[in-house]
Design an enzyme around this catalytic site. Structure first.
Site, mmCIF file in Angstrom:
data_model
loop_
_atom_site.group_PDB
_atom_site.id
_atom_site.type_symbol
_atom_site.label_atom_id
_atom_site.label_comp_id
_atom_site.label_asym_id
_atom_site.label_seq_id
_atom_site.Cartn_x
_atom_site.Cartn_y
_atom_site.Cartn_z
ATOM 1 C CG ASP A 297 90.483 20.755 24.745
ATOM 2 O OD1 ASP A 297 90.507 20.093 25.552
ATOM 3 O OD2 ASP A 297 89.575 21.682 24.555
ATOM 4 C CG ASP B 232 80.486 20.169 28.016
ATOM 5 O OD1 ASP B 232 81.295 20.286 28.851
ATOM 6 O OD2 ASP B 232 80.818 19.191 27.275
#
Length: 246
Positions: A7, A130
């Protein structure tokens, strides 16, 4: 498949704790880590542009393009973060990415994104869902880098995209992400059982090798692992061996 995750915020590899941009650990620049993972035998790497996910105007396009060039053809790249239109998808695929991860835009603009599944190969598109898990019957989808909660339930968005040939889903329990508190194995058992035609990738919280065996037994097609590799809790080779031996 074991899929290491990187990330990126402001050109650096970070891990967020439960999706909070205020609680991040910095691991340095991405190219050396990317090369390290490839040397360790990674067949696919999951890249997330967190700046782009938070605000598409801040996408790190040049860096992402460079990382894809550094990686292919030695390893495949799965990339997400701030993708908002078909041109974004096309540019990333043409630059060498294997799969494009669609998150917030798939929730906020379903009519548009469903057309992408007709225009592009559905195998090149991945739906990132998510979720905040409140109970087995209340699993709310979050968007915009997990900063906002939608009104959609997990099963609603899956069913929406099953009508256009959805093949791949990354499902993340936000409460587990970046915590090393263990994966939500019952979640993946449930969704793999309900939608056996979809290749699910588990994401969030893996901290022990035994979880890899449990997740594969649950039916997932892949496991995205971030912090456990970054913190050297176990290696890609050890994780891959657990996956193959299950």
């Amino acid at each position: 498949m074991i899929i290491p995750a990187l990330d990126i915020i402001n050109g650096n590899i970070v891990r967020l704790y439960q999706g909070s941009y205020r609680m991040q650990t910095n691991y340095g620049e991405p190219i050396s880590l990317l090369k390290k993972y490839i040397q360790q035998g990674s067949k696919m790497i999951h890249l997330v542009d967190l700046d782009g996910a938070k605000n598409p105007l801040n996408r790190q396009s040049l860096l992402i393009s460079q990382l894809i060039k550094e990686t292919t053809p030695l390893s495949k790249i799965q990339i997400g973060g701030g993708i908002r239109n078909a041109t974004d998808v096309e540019i990333l695929l043409e630059s060498g990415a294997t799969r494009i991860v669609l998150g917030s835009v798939a929730v906020t603009q379903p009519k548009t994104v469903k057309k992408w599944f007709e225009y592009f190969d559905p195998n090149a598109l991945v739906l990132a869902i998510d979720i905040h898990v409140y109970s087995k019957k209340n699993r709310k989808v979050a968007i915009y880098g997990w900063q906002k909660e939608s009104n959609l339930q997990l099963e609603q968005i899956i069913e929406e995209y099953c009508t256009v040939g959805l093949k791949h889903i990354i499902c993340t329990d936000i409460s587990k992400d970046g915590t090393l508190l263990g994966s939500n194995i019952s979640l993946y058992q449930s969704i793999c059982h309900c939608w056996p035609q979809i290749s699910f990738q588990a994401s969030g919280g893996v901290n022990k090798l035994i979880e890899i065996s449990k997740l594969r037994s649950a039916g997932v097609a892949g496991i995205i692992i971030g912090r456990a590799f970054l913190d050297n809790i176990f290696t890609i080779d050890e994780a891959t061996s657990c996956w193959q031996n299950e």
